[in-house]
Write a protein that holds these residues in place. Sequence first.
Motif, PDB file in Angstrom:
ATOM      1  N   GLU A  54       6.858  -3.549 -11.068  1.00 13.55           N
ATOM      2  CA  GLU A  54       5.592  -2.783 -10.237  1.00 13.55           C
ATOM      3  C   GLU A  54       6.020  -1.390 -10.020  1.00 13.55           C
ATOM      4  OE1 GLU A  54       7.705  -3.965  -6.265  1.00 13.55           O
ATOM      5  OE2 GLU A  54       7.949  -6.007  -7.421  1.00 13.55           O
ATOM      6  N   ASN A  55       4.859  -1.064  -9.481  1.00 14.42           N
ATOM      7  CA  ASN A  55       4.381   0.385  -8.927  1.00 14.42           C
ATOM      8  C   ASN A  55       5.024   0.416  -7.325  1.00 14.42           C
ATOM      9  OD1 ASN A  55       3.319   1.498 -10.914  1.00 14.42           O
ATOM     10  ND2 ASN A  55       1.229   1.131 -10.017  1.00 14.42           N
ATOM     11  N   GLY A  56       5.690   1.667  -6.860  1.00 18.99           N
ATOM     12  CA  GLY A  56       5.972   2.022  -5.436  1.00 18.99           C
ATOM     13  C   GLY A  56       7.194   2.634  -5.935  1.00 18.99           C
ATOM     14  N   ALA A  57       8.153   3.405  -4.887  1.00 22.95           N
ATOM     15  CA  ALA A  57       9.074   4.183  -4.429  1.00 22.95           C
ATOM     16  C   ALA A  57      10.036   3.793  -3.403  1.00 22.95           C
ATOM     17  CB  ALA A  57       8.376   5.280  -3.432  1.00 22.95           C
ATOM     18  N   ARG A  58      10.733   4.459  -4.292  1.00 22.95           N
ATOM     19  CA  ARG A  58      12.243   3.115  -4.233  1.00 22.95           C
ATOM     20  C   ARG A  58      13.373   4.745  -3.639  1.00 22.95           C
ATOM     21  NH1 ARG A  58       9.663  -0.393  -4.672  1.00 22.95           N
ATOM     22  NH2 ARG A  58       9.869  -2.600  -4.674  1.00 22.95           N
ATOM     23  N   GLN A  59      14.458   4.437  -2.937  1.00 24.52           N
ATOM     24  CA  GLN A  59      16.028   5.676  -2.997  1.00 24.52           C
ATOM     25  C   GLN A  59      16.434   5.370  -4.017  1.00 24.52           C
ATOM     26  OE1 GLN A  59      16.979   6.193   0.811  1.00 24.52           O
ATOM     27  NE2 GLN A  59      18.830   7.983  -0.576  1.00 24.52           N
ATOM     28  N   LEU A  60      16.429   6.231  -4.711  1.00 22.51           N
ATOM     29  CA  LEU A  60      17.492   6.740  -5.750  1.00 22.51           C
ATOM     30  C   LEU A  60      19.159   6.964  -5.430  1.00 22.51           C
ATOM     31  CD1 LEU A  60      18.011   6.592  -8.824  1.00 22.51           C
ATOM     32  CD2 LEU A  60      17.297   9.252  -9.386  1.00 22.51           C
ATOM     33  N   ALA A  89      11.272   6.455 -12.926  1.00 26.20           N
ATOM     34  CA  ALA A  89      12.023   5.217 -12.811  1.00 26.20           C
ATOM     35  C   ALA A  89      10.813   4.493 -14.001  1.00 26.20           C
ATOM     36  CB  ALA A  89      12.895   4.978 -11.306  1.00 26.20           C
ATOM     37  N   GLY A  94      10.207   0.266 -13.635  1.00 27.22           N
ATOM     38  CA  GLY A  94      10.478  -0.923 -12.980  1.00 27.22           C
ATOM     39  C   GLY A  94       8.862  -1.721 -12.667  1.00 27.22           C
TER      40      GLY A  94
END
Length: 154
Positions: free
Chosen positions: A142-148, A138, A140
């Motif tokens: 900012e760095n990070g993890a999100r649920q897709l 993805a 975005g």
Amino acid sequence: MLADLAHAVGDRLGRDQAVIAALQPLYARYLEAVCGRRGVAWHINGEPMRILPSVRRMLPHENEPELFTFLRNRLQPGEVVADVGAFLGSYAILAARRVGPTGRVVAFEPSPDSYAILVRHFEMNRLAAPHVQAHCAAVGSENGARQLLTWNDE
């Protein structure tokens, strides 16, 4: 040919009829067997490409024609294009052809399932690195993890 017959039957009976729905999986398996690794010949807004037969319903022949026209008219050889949310690759394929071998297309698709199809579509359309690159990621601010959440999560 069977494809012509299938289209004629669908046009005559209506694509939302139960008999058509019942025959679609059989027809899809036929296309997979006949088209094999090279994919089925397809076009979107007049742009020819090869795609996996199993996703043909997700890539309509007419789709955002104004955007396709804009890209056709604006992209020039040698340019670099980022396709963020590339899905199955129709815009990335168009862009790669417009920017030519001196240009570059970098496609980002966060869904692993869609990403795998995107990569296959690049192969089927004879587009390869370094001219095109696909990333299962993805984009975005900012760095990070999100649920897709994907289209099949409902």
